[in-house]
Design an enzyme around this catalytic site. Structure first.
Site, PDB file in Angstrom:
ATOM      1  N   CYS A  25      40.298  18.638  -4.168  1.00 59.00           N
ATOM      2  CA  CYS A  25      39.374  19.336  -5.063  1.00 59.00           C
ATOM      3  C   CYS A  25      39.437  18.746  -6.462  1.00 59.00           C
ATOM      4  CB  CYS A  25      39.691  20.824  -5.097  1.00 59.00           C
ATOM      5  SG  CYS A  25      38.573  21.714  -6.193  1.00 59.00           S
ATOM      6  N   CYS A  85      39.018  21.290  -9.269  1.00 65.38           N
ATOM      7  CA  CYS A  85      40.173  22.147  -9.586  1.00 65.38           C
ATOM      8  C   CYS A  85      41.234  21.353 -10.338  1.00 65.38           C
ATOM      9  CB  CYS A  85      40.843  22.688  -8.330  1.00 65.38           C
ATOM     10  SG  CYS A  85      39.778  23.013  -6.970  1.00 65.38           S
ATOM     11  N   ASP A  86      41.471  20.126  -9.908  1.00 66.24           N
ATOM     12  CA  ASP A  86      42.652  19.402 -10.395  1.00 66.24           C
ATOM     13  C   ASP A  86      42.339  18.208 -11.302  1.00 66.24           C
ATOM     14  OD1 ASP A  86      44.103  21.107  -8.762  1.00 66.24           O
ATOM     15  OD2 ASP A  86      43.950  19.781  -7.041  1.00 66.24           O
TER      16      ASP A  86
END
Ligand code: NAP
Length: 348
Positions: A169, A172-173
């Site tokens: 992801c 997200c990261d």
């Protein structure tokens, strides 16, 4: 124990649309939106589903480009609004869209439990559902809207560096300091891979987009974005062979293998982002609903959301390996609520 009319499992567009319709039909629905656990974070199955892991949503009808700040401020409960990321000013984002849907479901009286359903018994009525926290619930009708999650390749080195540079992801990261101004690798050639590579190009020095063929699967508009982005370097006909790294730094590079010859190539990289498709979240059903060969729930009546068990309906990506769009999932959620309502009316 009070028996629920309808329990909805899942909190993506299908789950919330089903809840909005079920609540407005006075069915007093109960939604299990998922548990906030480290395991769910790693596997990408936290509440609000995959849209919560994405950036701008440009293809959900009704949200053209524009500044929604004031609308978000007035539509979402202040306690939730204040912990949301600031609005970008460019139309709706995935997390914003999901909070709006959740709020809309709540406004009509939907009850929400932040827990996972980990076990079901669909063999006897009422149906029994067991949650991760160990609670048991009973329901006359169930709508399964648990979606799908990102796949990994299954390489030992990929597993060894999960959370230390390997992720599925980017959104997200990707903004983590460890990835800033460093070369990064994205694996895949579909819309997700292109979207992730484009997103990461804002932070990375270079993004290597590694695709096993010589043509992207992504839609033309998305593919063109990648092809014209100077920071994206497409590694055609290549597969990830190994993730390189060490204890101290995490990921330091990759070994790529040619799919047309035997060549191996080493690239320096601080992160590896997998974008190679999805697996439906159907394991908790433990064989109690019929699945297709890719483990998606089989819908048993054409143009309906019925499953192999009467009174259990399915909507969204968990039952759709073809369209897999937010808007089709939302439509299917509406259908599942109407199907459940009619089924309950006919059987009560
Ligand atoms: P996808 O379309 O199934 O693409 C998966 C990609 O991963 C393909 O390029 C595939 O290669 C590659 N792949 C699969 N297994 C692999 C393996 N073992 N090793 C190496 N490569 C592998 O999945 P997706 O990109 O997640 O998209 C899913 C759906 O969501 C699509 O309908 C897409 O349009 C939609 N989507 C839309 C947007 C948007 O509109 N903003 C964004 C993301 C996703 P091959 O091409 O060789 O099969």
């Amino acid at each position: 124990m009070a028996v629920e009319n309808v329990v909805i499992i899942g909190s993506g567009p299908a789950g919330w649309s089903a809840a909005i319709y079920a609540a407005r039909a006075n069915l007093n629905p109960l939604v299990f939106e998922g548990a906030i656990t480290e395991e769910n974070r790693v596997s990408g199955t936290l509440p609000l589903g995959q849209l919560n892991l994405t950036t701008e949503v440009e293809n959900y009808a009704g949200f053209p480009a524009g500044n929604l700040t004031q609308f978000l401020d007035t539509a979402i409960e202040p306690s939730v609004r204040q912990i949301m990321a600031p609005h970008s000013g460019h139309g709706v984002s995935g997390p914003e869209l999901m909070e709006l849907m959740r709020q809309q479901a709540k406004n009509f009286g939907t009850r929400i439990v932040t827990d996972d359903i980990v076990k079901v018994d669909f063999k006897k009525r009422p149906f029994t559902l067991r949650s991760l926290e160990g609670k048991t619930y009973e329901a006359h009708a169930v709508i399964v809207a648990t979606g799908a999650r990102a796949n990994y390749l299954g390489l030992p080195s990929e597993d060894a560096f999960k959370n230390r540079g390997v992720s599925a992801c980017a959104v997200c990261d990707g903004a983590l300091p460890r990835f800033r101004n460093k070369p990064l690798v994205v694996i895949g050639g579909g819309d997700s891979a292109v979207e992730e590579a484009t997103y990461l190009s804002k932070f990375a020095s270079t993004v290597y987009l590694v695709h096993r063929r010589d043509e992207l699967r992504a839609s033309k508009i998305m593919a063109d974005r990648a092809l014209s982005n100077e920071k994206i370097d497409i590694q055609w006909n290549s597969e990830l062979n190994e993730v390189l790294g060490d204890e101290r730094q995490g990921v330091t590079g990759v070994v790529l293998e040619s799919t047309t010859g035997k060549d191996h190539k080493k690239l320096e990289a601080a992160g590896v982002f997998l974008a190679i498709g999805h697996t439906p979240n159907t394991k908790f059903l433990d064989g109690q609903l019929e699945l297709n060969d890719k483990k998606y729930i089989k819908l048993t009546v054409p143009f309906r959301t019925n499953t192999s068990v009467e009174g259990v309906f399915a909507a969204g990506d968990v039952a759709d390996d073809y369209y897999r769009q937010a808007i089709t999932s939302a439509g299917a959620g509406c259908m599942a609520a109407l199907d459940a309502e009619r089924w309950l009316a006919a059987h009560e």
